[in-house]
Design an enzyme around this catalytic site. Sequence first.
Site, short mmCIF file in Angstrom:
data_model
loop_
_atom_site.label_atom_id
_atom_site.label_comp_id
_atom_site.label_asym_id
_atom_site.label_seq_id
_atom_site.Cartn_x
_atom_site.Cartn_y
_atom_site.Cartn_z
N HIS A 43 -3.25 1.46 -2.13
CA HIS A 43 -3.40 0.56 -1.20
C HIS A 43 -4.06 -0.80 -1.35
O HIS A 43 -3.47 -1.29 -3.04
CB HIS A 43 -4.82 0.22 -0.53
N GLU A 125 -7.40 0.27 -4.69
CA GLU A 125 -7.26 -0.82 -3.80
C GLU A 125 -6.72 -1.64 -4.80
O GLU A 125 -7.01 -1.94 -6.30
CB GLU A 125 -8.61 -1.68 -3.54
N HIS A 161 -1.02 3.77 1.10
CA HIS A 161 -1.72 4.12 2.63
C HIS A 161 -0.31 3.92 3.42
O HIS A 161 -0.90 4.33 4.37
CB HIS A 161 -2.50 2.95 2.90
N ASP A 171 -0.32 -0.99 3.76
CA ASP A 171 -0.29 -1.32 2.46
C ASP A 171 0.25 -0.29 1.71
O ASP A 171 -0.13 0.59 1.76
CB ASP A 171 -1.68 -1.30 2.40
ZN LIG Z 1 -5.00 0.28 2.75
#
Ligand SMILES: [Zn+2]
Length: 198
Positions: A43, A125, A161, A171
């Site tokens: 992400h 992330e 994602h 993303d």
């Molecule tokens: Zn995401």
Amino acid sequence: MPLAKTEPRAIWRQGWLWPALHEPSPNCGPRPPGTAIDLALVHSISLPPGRFGTDAVRQLFTNTLDPDAHPYFERLRGLEVSAHFFIRRNGALWQFVSADERAWHAGKSRFQGRDNCNDYAVGIELEGLEGETFEPPQYRTLAWLCRALQARYPVRHITGHEHVAPGRKHDPGAGFSWSRLAHDLADSGLRIETRVQP
Ligand SMILES: [Zn+2]
């Protein structure tokens, strides 16, 4: 890989990875019994969007974000989300949820015919903004992390994602170089999957 000699050794204890910085989040739960953790899901996030180096992502993932601190944060009020890992612009690695646990990062999603990626994925992330590029230290940490995951779990695939929640999520975005990650992981056996999942 010449950097390998200087890279830290990965140590796992109950799903927590050293030398990541640990910031435990409540936004997680048990994985379904017997689940094989076979997917790394990439992400991107920054809060407010496009501002790097703030503390707001950590606050969001630990339910301590003040929704009144910035106009954008109002839409995040009451949201309970967290990835397992967060990689800052300088490559620093933070961990919020044990990889043994199910973190709440993917939402409605599907990979290779299986719904609910949160059940079987590790969420990573990158501090960044959809459409913009990422920093070399972030790629280095991500590749290191993927290898560390592979050493501990049956992770076989890496995807984004945007690929498992097409239309709804965008993303890490077009500025993320999957080919660079594939190059960094060329000898690992991990498969980069960038097809949008039907
Ligand atoms: Zn995401």
